[in-house]
Design an enzyme around this catalytic site. Structure first.
Site, PDB file in Angstrom:
ATOM      1  CG  LEU A  91     -17.087   4.417 -12.616  1.00  0.00           C
ATOM      2  CD1 LEU A  91     -16.322   3.115 -12.827  1.00  0.00           C
ATOM      3  CD2 LEU A  91     -18.389   4.400 -13.393  1.00  0.00           C
ATOM      4  N   GLY A 141     -15.299   6.597  -1.910  1.00  0.00           N
ATOM      5  CA  GLY A 141     -15.341   6.036  -0.567  1.00  0.00           C
ATOM      6  C   GLY A 141     -14.418   6.789   0.354  1.00  0.00           C
ATOM      7  CB  THR A 156     -12.141   9.207  -5.935  1.00  0.00           C
ATOM      8  OG1 THR A 156     -12.108   9.960  -4.721  1.00  0.00           O
ATOM      9  CG2 THR A 156     -13.333   9.653  -6.766  1.00  0.00           C
ATOM     10  CB  VAL A 157     -13.814   4.144  -8.216  1.00  0.00           C
ATOM     11  CG1 VAL A 157     -13.698   3.167  -9.382  1.00  0.00           C
ATOM     12  CG2 VAL A 157     -13.271   3.503  -6.935  1.00  0.00           C
ATOM     13  CE  LYS A 216     -10.156   1.660  -4.007  1.00  0.00           C
ATOM     14  NZ  LYS A 216     -10.755   0.449  -3.425  1.00  0.00           N
ATOM     15  CG  ASP A 224     -12.005  -3.164   2.559  1.00  0.00           C
ATOM     16  OD1 ASP A 224     -12.901  -3.439   3.393  1.00  0.00           O
ATOM     17  OD2 ASP A 224     -12.028  -2.142   1.860  1.00  0.00           O
TER      18      ASP A 224
END
Length: 635
Positions: free
Chosen positions: A156, A159, A163-164, A179, A272
């Site tokens: 998906l 970052g 990673t997602v 995640k 965040d």
């Protein structure tokens, strides 16, 4: 991928590099003769040119070319950072651990620099690397593929920290969000038990504006968080596809802030909060993801505690980028919530995008773009946003609960204004029907109109001060507290046969005559600045007095005000939620806001302004004049 460099690189400067080794040796001789900065820049350009030709030279080779006298931390970091960017650009593994192994002497500096790059990448518009191939555990594997006890279905997002993936829960048989940290837990750090304990706490959290956490685990050394999969759009995507009015923006941030307040009560921080971490589901409900993950810093970010930078730069307060653990707390999340409100009001992040170096400098100073916020159509929400985004922790809301209360007040005030407008329209409609039915019974013009400021033919003026908000003028009572940037419009009725002067007083300037009108035979309706304009509040905080004085000799009335100027300047304790009205008959104080009832006559601490205006009223009447106006406190 866009390059954000830690060094000053000139795009206009290029240098051809031959493959011939003799030519390279000649270049090295020239390099040694140059100043250090230029020398490092040319080495970097040479490294980039060789990577472009298919070679893969390491920064170690270039570091060996620097003579000892000029071998310093800055030059080392520039060359290491260049290799890091090249590895990312060409799809190779790039992480801080590998560079620390090669350059242990510079571990702290390397981790901090690459952490900043990861934080910047979270807000970069550059395309992310392909998530399927970005993570070591799933590289070269065909999806669907197992990951621990979960099944990875599709990538998906990717970052700087994780990673997602879209996954499948083995027992619930439903889609979940996986995640997966990009950093393995370093050997020798006993954080696995703490990570799992934190995960169990997160799994107990239930709030309508939180995305549910099901599990926290460690798979082959990499932390994994399993969350509910919520179909919808991230808030930044939702913003681009929907037109969000200021009151709708306030409701979105209010919903998220309530969730943040709920989890703060569980002694967890987010650290965040940003539009990308807020999902607007298919019902339009905003839901915050990643709550508590930023606290798992040893698992998600293998930096040392003293030099760690966790979060997203464009929504980060100064204390967070400084790693000031004494001040990183609930107020840090308050700042980020203010940043989300700023984004919804302006369409961009608080700090303007730029290189990592430029962005770090702005974040450290807390210099977000105040000009863009000033253009927002809601002064009330501007005030909330400015306080939430205060660079100093002490100047922000003391808690998210305080922010929630101000947002609730902003939303309820807007709702009450809409209801009042609808009721007014209803009354006007009824009055219109009555007028149509009984037209012959209408009183002569001016004798029975409830909206006229004064009765014609008298010597009593009337001043009405309103504030512009979201496309309409509102009474000052509905707009308190007032602050710089709030726009006022002054409308007055001056009786026939008298002169008039419009006066303004503040602590800085004393009395200022805004405008004077000579006598006229007819009654006049006048405006300041003019019928279609407003005047913004500005200057230092303090009491503000706006008066209209009228009489046959207005100069003598102005002198009365100037003579009492010293006494009026002593008034400094008027509440931000009080409004004092004065006319020739009475001085009346009103209170509003904070969910309190009407004013109590025993509040002596706020009586100095009414008393002073009573003295002004008496002296104006003694000069055969009349007065009308208001006093309030500007924050």
């Amino acid at each position: 991928m866009a390059e954000h460099s830690a060094f000053d690189r000139s795009d206009n400067h290029s240098r051809s590099v031959r493959d011939d080794e003799t030519s390279r040796t000649h270049s090295e001789t020239q390099v040694i003769e140059l100043a250090t900065g230029e020398r490092v820049r040319m080495l970097i350009e040479d490294m980039r040119a060789r990577w472009a030709r298919g070679e893969r030279p390491l920064c170690d080779e270039y570091l060996s070319r620097l003579p000892d006298p000029t071998f310093n931390v800055d030059a080392t970091l520039d060359l290491i950072y260049c290799e890091y960017l090249l590895r990312r650009e060409y799809g190779l593994d790039a992480n801080a651990d590998s560079f620390v192994v090669r350059f242990p002497k510079f571990e702290s500096a390397i981790r901090r620099q690459l952490d900043l790059e990861s934080a910047f990448q979270e807000t970069s518009t550059s395309p992310a690397p392909d998530p399927a191939s970005a993570h070591p555990l799933l590289r070269d594997r065909v999806l669907p593929a197992p990951l621990g006890r979960y099944l990875v279905v599709a990538p998906l997002d990717a970052g700087g920290q994780a990673t997602v993936y879209l996954g499948l829960h083995p027992t619930l048989r439903k889609n979940v969000l996986l995640k997966l940290s990009r950093h393995a837990i370093r050997s020798g750090i006993d954080s696995t038990d703490g990570l799992l304990q934190e995960g169990r706490l997160l799994a107990t959290l239930e709030h309508e504006n939180l995305v549910r956490v099901y599990d926290v685990d460690v798979v082959d050394g990499y932390p994994l968080v399993v969350m509910d999969y919520v179909p919808g759009q991230s808030l930044d995507q939702y913003f681009r596809s929907h037109r969000i009015a200021p009151d709708a923006a306030a409701k979105i941030v209010l919903s998220v802030a309530r969730a943040v307040d709920y989890v703060h009560q569980k002694n967890l921080l987010h650290l965040d909060i940003k539009p990308k971490n807020i999902i607007v589901d298919e019902s339009g409900v905003p839901r915050l993801i990643d709550f508590g993950l930023a606290r798992l810093v040893d698992a998600w970010n293998p930096s040392s505690a003293d030099d760690r930078v966790s979060g997203t730069l464009q929504y980060m307060p100064p204390e967070q980028i400084r790693g000031d653990s004494q001040n990183v707390g609930p107020a840090t999340d308050v700042f980020a919530l203010g940043g989300v409100l700023y984004f919804l009001l302006t369409g961009k992040a608080p700090y303007p995008a730029g290189s990592v170096k430029e962005l770090v400098s702005l974040v450290q100073a807390g210099k977000w773009d105040a000009i863009a916020l000033a253009a927002s159509p809601s002064p009330r929400l501007q005030r909330v946003c400015r306080r939430a985004l205060a660079p100093a922790v002490a100047d922000r809301y003391g808690s998210v609960a305080e922010l929630v209360r101000d947002l609730e007040r902003a939303v309820s005030t807007r709702r009450m204004a809409i209801v009042a407008t609808l009721l007014s329209l209803g009354v006007l409609l009824l009055l219109g029907i009555g007028t149509w039915v009984n037209l012959s019974a209408r009183p002569p013009r001016g004798t029975g109109s409830a909206n006229r400021a004064v009765v014609p033919g008298t010597s009593v003026p009337k001043l009405v001060v309103t504030s512009w908000n979201m496309g309409r003028f509102e009474s000052l009572e509905d707009r308190l507290p007032l602050s710089n940037g709030d726009e006022l419009h002054l409308e007055a009725v001056i009786p026939p046969g008298v002169q008039a002067a419009l006066m303004h007083h503040d602590i800085e300037n004393g009395w200022t005559e805004l405008r004077r009108w000579e006598e006229a035979k007819d009654e006049r309706v006048v405006h300041y600045p003019d019928v279609e304009s407003t005047t913004p509040l500005e200057g230092e905080p303090g009491p503000q007095v706006i008066l209209l004085v009228a009489g046959e000799d207005v100069a003598s009335l102005v002198n009365v005000l100037n003579e009492r100027q010293a006494d009026l300047r002593q008034v400094s304790n008027l509440s931000s939620y009080s409004l004092v009205h004065v006319d020739n008959v009475e001085v009346k104080e009103e209170a509003t806001g904070k969910g309190l009832g009407g004013p109590i006559s025993r509040r002596e601490v706020e009586r100095s302004m009414p008393r002073e205006l009573e003295a002004v009223q008496r002296q104006i009447r003694g000069k055969q004049g009349a007065v009308s106006g208001v006093a309030f406190f500007k924050e």
